[in-house]
Design a protein around this motif. Sequence first.
Motif, PDB file in Angstrom:
ATOM      1  N   GLY A  65     -65.621 -26.355 -39.078  1.00 37.22           N
ATOM      2  CA  GLY A  65     -65.120 -25.128 -38.462  1.00 37.22           C
ATOM      3  C   GLY A  65     -65.844 -23.871 -38.913  1.00 37.22           C
ATOM      4  N   ILE A  66     -67.020 -24.036 -39.481  1.00 36.56           N
ATOM      5  CA  ILE A  66     -67.797 -22.894 -39.960  1.00 36.56           C
ATOM      6  C   ILE A  66     -68.948 -22.665 -38.986  1.00 36.56           C
ATOM      7  CG2 ILE A  66     -69.182 -21.989 -41.852  1.00 36.56           C
ATOM      8  CD1 ILE A  66     -67.664 -23.967 -43.682  1.00 36.56           C
ATOM      9  N   ASP A  67     -68.921 -21.524 -38.303  1.00 40.54           N
ATOM     10  CA  ASP A  67     -69.994 -21.217 -37.351  1.00 40.54           C
ATOM     11  C   ASP A  67     -70.228 -19.712 -37.241  1.00 40.54           C
ATOM     12  OD1 ASP A  67     -67.707 -20.476 -36.060  1.00 40.54           O
ATOM     13  OD2 ASP A  67     -68.095 -21.602 -34.238  1.00 40.54           O
ATOM     14  N   TRP A  68     -70.017 -18.991 -38.327  1.00 35.67           N
ATOM     15  CA  TRP A  68     -70.121 -17.539 -38.307  1.00 35.67           C
ATOM     16  C   TRP A  68     -71.502 -17.047 -37.916  1.00 35.67           C
ATOM     17  CZ3 TRP A  68     -73.884 -16.191 -41.619  1.00 35.67           C
ATOM     18  CH2 TRP A  68     -74.133 -17.035 -42.691  1.00 35.67           C
ATOM     19  N   TRP A  69     -72.537 -17.805 -38.155  1.00 36.37           N
ATOM     20  CA  TRP A  69     -73.893 -17.371 -37.828  1.00 36.37           C
ATOM     21  C   TRP A  69     -74.105 -17.256 -36.331  1.00 36.37           C
ATOM     22  CZ3 TRP A  69     -72.665 -22.107 -39.835  1.00 36.37           C
ATOM     23  CH2 TRP A  69     -72.863 -23.200 -39.010  1.00 36.37           C
ATOM     24  N   GLU A  70     -73.264 -17.947 -35.548  1.00 44.26           N
ATOM     25  CA  GLU A  70     -73.411 -17.874 -34.096  1.00 44.26           C
ATOM     26  C   GLU A  70     -72.908 -16.546 -33.539  1.00 44.26           C
ATOM     27  OE1 GLU A  70     -71.436 -21.316 -32.582  1.00 44.26           O
ATOM     28  OE2 GLU A  70     -73.132 -22.612 -33.018  1.00 44.26           O
ATOM     29  N   THR A  71     -72.008 -15.869 -34.256  1.00 51.24           N
ATOM     30  CA  THR A  71     -71.451 -14.609 -33.771  1.00 51.24           C
ATOM     31  C   THR A  71     -71.941 -13.405 -34.562  1.00 51.24           C
ATOM     32  OG1 THR A  71     -69.512 -14.937 -35.184  1.00 51.24           O
ATOM     33  CG2 THR A  71     -69.360 -15.718 -32.909  1.00 51.24           C
ATOM     34  N   ASP A  72     -72.848 -13.605 -35.499  1.00 50.56           N
ATOM     35  CA  ASP A  72     -73.389 -12.513 -36.295  1.00 50.56           C
ATOM     36  C   ASP A  72     -74.624 -11.953 -35.578  1.00 50.56           C
ATOM     37  OD1 ASP A  72     -74.597 -10.836 -38.135  1.00 50.56           O
ATOM     38  OD2 ASP A  72     -74.130 -12.120 -39.843  1.00 50.56           O
ATOM     39  N   PRO A  73     -74.554 -10.693 -35.119  1.00 44.72           N
ATOM     40  CA  PRO A  73     -75.684 -10.128 -34.376  1.00 44.72           C
ATOM     41  C   PRO A  73     -76.987 -10.095 -35.167  1.00 44.72           C
ATOM     42  CG  PRO A  73     -73.742  -8.733 -34.162  1.00 44.72           C
ATOM     43  CD  PRO A  73     -73.420  -9.772 -35.191  1.00 44.72           C
ATOM     44  N   ALA A  74     -76.909 -10.076 -36.478  1.00 52.18           N
ATOM     45  CA  ALA A  74     -78.129 -10.056 -37.281  1.00 52.18           C
ATOM     46  C   ALA A  74     -78.819 -11.412 -37.287  1.00 52.18           C
ATOM     47  CB  ALA A  74     -77.795  -9.641 -38.715  1.00 52.18           C
ATOM     48  N   LEU A  75     -78.090 -12.479 -36.946  1.00 53.94           N
ATOM     49  CA  LEU A  75     -78.656 -13.827 -37.012  1.00 53.94           C
ATOM     50  C   LEU A  75     -78.806 -14.502 -35.655  1.00 53.94           C
ATOM     51  CD1 LEU A  75     -76.606 -15.101 -40.078  1.00 53.94           C
ATOM     52  CD2 LEU A  75     -78.954 -14.297 -40.061  1.00 53.94           C
ATOM     53  N   SER A  77     -79.506 -14.031 -31.449  1.00 47.75           N
ATOM     54  CA  SER A  77     -79.877 -13.161 -30.332  1.00 47.75           C
ATOM     55  C   SER A  77     -78.784 -13.149 -29.269  1.00 47.75           C
ATOM     56  CB  SER A  77     -81.216 -13.598 -29.735  1.00 47.75           C
ATOM     57  OG  SER A  77     -81.135 -14.923 -29.257  1.00 47.75           O
ATOM     58  N   ARG A  78     -78.100 -14.270 -29.081  1.00 46.97           N
ATOM     59  CA  ARG A  78     -76.998 -14.313 -28.114  1.00 46.97           C
ATOM     60  C   ARG A  78     -75.867 -13.389 -28.550  1.00 46.97           C
ATOM     61  NH1 ARG A  78     -74.052 -19.689 -27.840  1.00 46.97           N
ATOM     62  NH2 ARG A  78     -72.909 -18.697 -29.488  1.00 46.97           N
ATOM     63  N   ALA A  79     -75.540 -13.400 -29.839  1.00 48.20           N
ATOM     64  CA  ALA A  79     -74.487 -12.520 -30.351  1.00 48.20           C
ATOM     65  C   ALA A  79     -74.905 -11.059 -30.205  1.00 48.20           C
ATOM     66  CB  ALA A  79     -74.177 -12.851 -31.805  1.00 48.20           C
ATOM     67  N   ARG A  80     -76.190 -10.778 -30.429  1.00 45.70           N
ATOM     68  CA  ARG A  80     -76.690  -9.413 -30.272  1.00 45.70           C
ATOM     69  C   ARG A  80     -76.549  -8.958 -28.824  1.00 45.70           C
ATOM     70  NH1 ARG A  80     -81.949 -10.100 -31.847  1.00 45.70           N
ATOM     71  NH2 ARG A  80     -81.055 -10.829 -33.779  1.00 45.70           N
ATOM     72  N   ARG A  81     -76.908  -9.835 -27.866  1.00 43.70           N
ATOM     73  CA  ARG A  81     -76.755  -9.507 -26.446  1.00 43.70           C
ATOM     74  C   ARG A  81     -75.295  -9.290 -26.103  1.00 43.70           C
ATOM     75  NH1 ARG A  81     -80.410 -13.578 -25.553  1.00 43.70           N
ATOM     76  NH2 ARG A  81     -78.717 -14.969 -25.012  1.00 43.70           N
ATOM     77  N   ASP A  82     -74.425 -10.170 -26.601  1.00 41.86           N
ATOM     78  CA  ASP A  82     -72.997 -10.030 -26.325  1.00 41.86           C
ATOM     79  C   ASP A  82     -72.459  -8.716 -26.862  1.00 41.86           C
ATOM     80  OD1 ASP A  82     -73.126 -12.504 -25.138  1.00 41.86           O
ATOM     81  OD2 ASP A  82     -72.139 -13.579 -26.791  1.00 41.86           O
ATOM     82  N   GLU A  83     -72.905  -8.336 -28.070  1.00 41.97           N
ATOM     83  CA  GLU A  83     -72.445  -7.081 -28.658  1.00 41.97           C
ATOM     84  C   GLU A  83     -72.937  -5.895 -27.835  1.00 41.97           C
ATOM     85  OE1 GLU A  83     -72.144  -5.056 -33.017  1.00 41.97           O
ATOM     86  OE2 GLU A  83     -74.050  -5.979 -32.491  1.00 41.97           O
ATOM     87  N   LEU A  84     -74.187  -5.929 -27.384  1.00 46.73           N
ATOM     88  CA  LEU A  84     -74.717  -4.851 -26.563  1.00 46.73           C
ATOM     89  C   LEU A  84     -73.998  -4.770 -25.218  1.00 46.73           C
ATOM     90  CD1 LEU A  84     -78.549  -5.129 -27.273  1.00 46.73           C
ATOM     91  CD2 LEU A  84     -76.993  -3.316 -28.010  1.00 46.73           C
TER      92      LEU A  84
END
Length: 112
Positions: A65-75, A77-84
């Motif tokens: 259940g550990i997947d924090w890197w998928e939602t961290d914009p610094a790590l 690109s998908r998370a960065r796009r989602d945040e933008l």
Amino acid sequence: MTTPSRMPEPYGQGSGANLADILERVLDKGIVIAGDIRINLLDIELLTIKLRLIVASVDKAKEMGIDWWETDPALSSRARRDELTRENAELRERLARLEELEPSRAQEKEAP
């Protein structure tokens, strides 16, 4: 008669498990290292540092259940796009609200 001294074998040679086997086992099963550092002065806690380290394969981490890197914009690109995208939507919403307020302010200035 003296026999030539043998140098000890380098670490890991001749043992049953080599580094690759150990690494594979750790990544497959995972390992957790935890520790706390507390600095107190006269029974007053000045600083607490909690250290947590988990070493595991990506698959094993996701299984736990550990997947924090998928939602961290610094790590990610998908998370960065989602945040933008989210930030862009919020800004458009704020702009729309401001534009709705502007006509009413203009009417207030025109009133005697």
